[in-house]
Motif scaffolding. Structure first.
Motif, PDB file in Angstrom:
ATOM      1  N   PHE A   1      56.889  51.999  45.204  1.00 45.22           N
ATOM      2  CA  PHE A   1      55.922  52.524  44.541  1.00 45.22           C
ATOM      3  C   PHE A   1      54.848  51.114  44.598  1.00 45.22           C
ATOM      4  O   PHE A   1      55.284  50.142  44.050  1.00 45.22           O
ATOM      5  N   ILE A   2      53.748  51.350  45.321  1.00 48.67           N
ATOM      6  CA  ILE A   2      52.846  50.145  45.498  1.00 48.67           C
ATOM      7  C   ILE A   2      51.802  50.394  44.589  1.00 48.67           C
ATOM      8  O   ILE A   2      50.828  51.563  44.900  1.00 48.67           O
ATOM      9  N   ALA A   3      51.197  49.773  43.466  1.00 48.74           N
ATOM     10  CA  ALA A   3      50.092  49.919  42.619  1.00 48.74           C
ATOM     11  C   ALA A   3      49.194  49.119  43.112  1.00 48.74           C
ATOM     12  O   ALA A   3      49.364  47.740  43.043  1.00 48.74           O
ATOM     13  N   LEU A   4      47.860  49.586  43.022  1.00 49.21           N
ATOM     14  CA  LEU A   4      46.734  48.822  43.429  1.00 49.21           C
ATOM     15  C   LEU A   4      45.713  49.163  42.375  1.00 49.21           C
ATOM     16  O   LEU A   4      45.361  50.166  42.223  1.00 49.21           O
TER      17      LEU A   4
ATOM     18  N   GLU B   1      52.441  58.568  50.449  1.00 43.20           N
ATOM     19  CA  GLU B   1      51.989  59.680  49.374  1.00 43.20           C
ATOM     20  C   GLU B   1      51.151  58.954  48.148  1.00 43.20           C
ATOM     21  O   GLU B   1      51.345  57.828  47.816  1.00 43.20           O
ATOM     22  N   VAL B   2      50.265  59.796  47.665  1.00 43.74           N
ATOM     23  CA  VAL B   2      49.688  59.273  46.333  1.00 43.74           C
ATOM     24  C   VAL B   2      50.363  59.764  45.103  1.00 43.74           C
ATOM     25  O   VAL B   2      51.058  61.007  45.073  1.00 43.74           O
ATOM     26  N   SER B   3      50.473  59.065  44.236  1.00 43.36           N
ATOM     27  CA  SER B   3      51.537  59.310  43.007  1.00 43.36           C
ATOM     28  C   SER B   3      51.144  60.476  42.664  1.00 43.36           C
ATOM     29  O   SER B   3      49.852  60.865  42.499  1.00 43.36           O
ATOM     30  N   LEU B   4      52.156  61.373  42.054  1.00 38.41           N
ATOM     31  CA  LEU B   4      51.893  62.568  41.347  1.00 38.41           C
ATOM     32  C   LEU B   4      51.614  62.301  39.880  1.00 38.41           C
ATOM     33  O   LEU B   4      50.970  63.336  39.230  1.00 38.41           O
ATOM     34  N   LEU B   5      51.778  61.256  39.326  1.00 41.05           N
ATOM     35  CA  LEU B   5      51.301  60.726  37.994  1.00 41.05           C
ATOM     36  C   LEU B   5      50.129  60.110  37.582  1.00 41.05           C
ATOM     37  O   LEU B   5      49.801  59.835  36.524  1.00 41.05           O
ATOM     38  N   GLY B   6      49.468  59.799  38.890  1.00 39.61           N
ATOM     39  CA  GLY B   6      48.334  58.902  38.533  1.00 39.61           C
ATOM     40  C   GLY B   6      48.278  57.663  37.827  1.00 39.61           C
ATOM     41  O   GLY B   6      49.385  57.008  38.012  1.00 39.61           O
ATOM     42  N   ASN B   7      47.574  57.227  37.150  1.00 41.83           N
ATOM     43  CA  ASN B   7      47.513  56.198  36.419  1.00 41.83           C
ATOM     44  C   ASN B   7      48.361  56.322  35.195  1.00 41.83           C
ATOM     45  O   ASN B   7      48.352  55.077  34.653  1.00 41.83           O
ATOM     46  N   ARG B   8      48.938  57.380  34.851  1.00 42.46           N
ATOM     47  CA  ARG B   8      49.952  57.345  33.684  1.00 42.46           C
ATOM     48  C   ARG B   8      51.347  56.970  34.259  1.00 42.46           C
ATOM     49  O   ARG B   8      52.512  57.228  33.360  1.00 42.46           O
TER      50      ARG B   8
ATOM     51  N   ALA C   1      59.185  47.608  57.383  1.00 38.32           N
ATOM     52  CA  ALA C   1      60.294  46.812  58.355  1.00 38.32           C
ATOM     53  C   ALA C   1      61.415  46.016  57.431  1.00 38.32           C
ATOM     54  O   ALA C   1      62.505  45.931  58.032  1.00 38.32           O
ATOM     55  N   VAL C   2      61.141  45.733  56.250  1.00 34.93           N
ATOM     56  CA  VAL C   2      62.015  45.002  55.380  1.00 34.93           C
ATOM     57  C   VAL C   2      62.972  46.021  54.666  1.00 34.93           C
ATOM     58  O   VAL C   2      64.381  45.746  54.773  1.00 34.93           O
ATOM     59  N   LEU C   3      62.568  46.939  54.055  1.00 34.00           N
ATOM     60  CA  LEU C   3      63.193  47.820  53.221  1.00 34.00           C
ATOM     61  C   LEU C   3      63.471  49.288  53.777  1.00 34.00           C
ATOM     62  O   LEU C   3      64.312  49.849  53.100  1.00 34.00           O
ATOM     63  N   ASP C   4      62.593  49.785  54.759  1.00 35.53           N
ATOM     64  CA  ASP C   4      62.781  50.910  55.259  1.00 35.53           C
ATOM     65  C   ASP C   4      63.253  52.189  54.358  1.00 35.53           C
ATOM     66  O   ASP C   4      64.035  52.937  54.248  1.00 35.53           O
ATOM     67  N   PRO C   5      61.970  52.317  53.403  1.00 34.04           N
ATOM     68  CA  PRO C   5      62.002  53.314  52.337  1.00 34.04           C
ATOM     69  C   PRO C   5      61.721  54.798  53.140  1.00 34.04           C
ATOM     70  O   PRO C   5      61.036  54.799  54.119  1.00 34.04           O
ATOM     71  N   GLU C   6      62.015  55.687  52.204  1.00 30.64           N
ATOM     72  CA  GLU C   6      61.933  57.192  52.789  1.00 30.64           C
ATOM     73  C   GLU C   6      60.456  57.229  52.583  1.00 30.64           C
ATOM     74  O   GLU C   6      59.885  58.156  53.475  1.00 30.64           O
ATOM     75  N   VAL C   7      59.886  56.968  51.410  1.00 30.90           N
ATOM     76  CA  VAL C   7      58.339  57.146  51.459  1.00 30.90           C
ATOM     77  C   VAL C   7      57.874  55.978  50.458  1.00 30.90           C
ATOM     78  O   VAL C   7      58.470  55.118  49.773  1.00 30.90           O
ATOM     79  N   VAL C   8      56.825  55.856  50.811  1.00 29.77           N
ATOM     80  CA  VAL C   8      55.806  54.762  50.061  1.00 29.77           C
ATOM     81  C   VAL C   8      54.696  55.179  49.294  1.00 29.77           C
ATOM     82  O   VAL C   8      53.747  56.187  49.812  1.00 29.77           O
ATOM     83  N   VAL C   9      54.772  55.166  47.912  1.00 29.79           N
ATOM     84  CA  VAL C   9      53.978  56.091  47.092  1.00 29.79           C
ATOM     85  C   VAL C   9      53.047  55.038  46.477  1.00 29.79           C
ATOM     86  O   VAL C   9      53.283  54.053  46.098  1.00 29.79           O
ATOM     87  N   LEU C  10      51.528  55.398  46.579  1.00 31.74           N
ATOM     88  CA  LEU C  10      50.441  54.511  46.230  1.00 31.74           C
ATOM     89  C   LEU C  10      49.993  55.093  44.829  1.00 31.74           C
ATOM     90  O   LEU C  10      49.977  56.199  44.595  1.00 31.74           O
ATOM     91  N   GLY C  11      49.798  54.162  44.053  1.00 34.76           N
ATOM     92  CA  GLY C  11      49.470  54.530  42.535  1.00 34.76           C
ATOM     93  C   GLY C  11      48.438  53.451  42.178  1.00 34.76           C
ATOM     94  O   GLY C  11      48.036  52.405  43.003  1.00 34.76           O
TER      95      GLY C  11
END
Length: 404
Positions: free
Chosen positions: A214-217, A358-365, A320-330
């Motif tokens: 989960f990457i939060a910006l 993907e964009v987070s389903l929970l948004g800023n919460r 490249a380092v973690l090989d996640p199934e998905v990167v979630v942006l929040g």
């Protein structure tokens, strides 16, 4: 519980756990149904239910409806028996919510973070908690536990905040002790992005996978890592601090030492400076930059495009380092679809393997959801030996609320 004083403590705890789990899953439920579900004897079930009712954890709900035989009393969780506090402490705002024992949010509020930092923020948190409790008509002893998410590095051994560049002074005071003395109950501290990830794990895109990031910006940038279903903290609690990736600028430039090279390049301050550098004059904050983008402002379009171009290589490095199934942006900026689409565009151009994003389903919460879920998990586990978030009892989100 049972009248037999020789009942071993472990057996008592197991019985408590089994009954509470049955009621959490299936309530309202009768004693006979609990016995059938748990395999406990009818006598043990009656003893456990009676004790839990006397202690205020269960309450009568009604009676079973059946065509044959007498109706029976049914029981449910007494949702007001205890409450937890979730806190999302950010560099610009504090989100706080009180949830009942079932996980329903009874009061929630967002306020600007006291810019003075340090003890002033602790006072602000305590004042806000008391205000929310009063509004929910919650007594002083009903709030039992809190979990707070904070930016920066949190020591996993004692919960102290080691680095928090966006909130001055909190890394130089005893935050846990200060909150307990002000609130009267324990407050655990967790990195806010880790709570974002845990919230997403329970009720977002991470619920269907065992490995994701989960990457939060927002004001800054950070990452929470779920690997094989577990939160990855690292040796010093700093796993996922991608703000310090040597990407987006010169890693030898001391101007990036405090916030990190990547955050210096893509955080909210950088986006606004970039917009102004391209000649933009219609915005004084990032939200207004996106408004200018929607209005066709060329400087805003260029600033957002360049920001996406800098973020994409960081995601490639993570992949490249973690090989996640998905990167979630929040985060407040990461959930913006305008930025998301540009990031996806550049990802397709800067790596031979394009990670799914993907964009987070929970948004800023997300962090607040994670904080409440973690607090409920710890409370249930301490009271009944029951982990409601990792023991098959996840807390579903209903219309923005956490509910059992």
């Amino acid at each position: 519980m049972a009248s037999d004083a020789s009942t071993p403590p472990v057996a008592r705890q197991i019985s408590l756990r089994m009954v509470m789990e049955a009621v959490l899953h299936q309530g309202p439920i009768s004693r006979a149904q609990i016995a059938k579900m748990t395999g406990l004897s009818k006598q043990t079930t009656s003893d456990v239910v009676r004790e839990l009712e006397e202690r205020g954890w269960l309450r009568e709900r009604g009676r079973t409806q059946g065509a044959i035989g007498r109706s029976a009393l049914t029981y449910e969780i007494n949702d007001r028996a205890a409450f937890v506090l979730g806190i999302d402490l950010g560099g610009t705002k504090i989100r706080m919510a009180i949830a009942d024992l079932k996980g329903i949010v009874v009061q929630e509020e967002e306020v600007p973070t006291d810019h003075r930092g340090g003890v002033h923020v602790l006072d602000q948190i305590a004042d806000l908690a008391r205000r929310l409790a009063a509004a929910a008509e919650i007594g002083p002893k009903a709030l039992r536990l809190g979990v707070m998410g904070t930016p920066g590095v949190v020591d996993s051994t004692d919960g102290s905040i080691q680095v928090a560049p966006n909130i001055p002074g909190v890394d130089r005071i005893d935050v846990i002790g200060g909150l307990k003395s002000r609130l009267g109950f324990d407050v655990a501290i967790e990195n806010d992005i880790n709570l974002h990830a845990q919230g997403e794990q329970w009720q977002g895109h991470g619920a269907a996978t065992r490995s994701f990031v989960f990457i939060a910006l927002g004001t800054g940038i950070g990452m929470g890592i779920i690997a094989e279903g577990k939160l990855l903290r690292g040796a010093r609690g700093a796993a996922g601090e991608i703000a310090y990736l040597p990407v987006g600028g010169d890693p030898y430039d001391p101007r990036g030492f405090t916030l990190g090279t990547l955050e210096t390049a893509v955080g909210s301050r950088a986006i606004l400076q970039r917009y102004r550098g391209y000649g933009g004059t219609a915005a004084s904050n990032v939200r207004e930059v996106f408004a200018a983008l929607a209005a066709g402002d060329e400087a805003a379009a260029t600033a957002i495009d360049e920001t996406a171009r800098l973020i994409a290589p960081a995601i490639v490095a993570v992949n490249a380092v973690l090989d996640p199934e998905v990167v979630v942006l929040g985060g407040s900026i990461g959930v913006r679809l305008e930025l998301f689409e540009r990031i996806r565009h550049y990802l397709a151009r800067c790596g031979h393997v394009t990670p799914r994003i993907e964009v987070s389903l929970l948004g800023n919460r997300a962090a607040l959801v994670g904080a409440i879920g973690t607090a409920l998990s710890q409370l249930h586990n301490s009271l009944f030996g029951l982990d409601v978030t990792t023991g098959g009892l996840s807390l579903p989100i209903v219309e923005g609320r956490i509910s059992a």
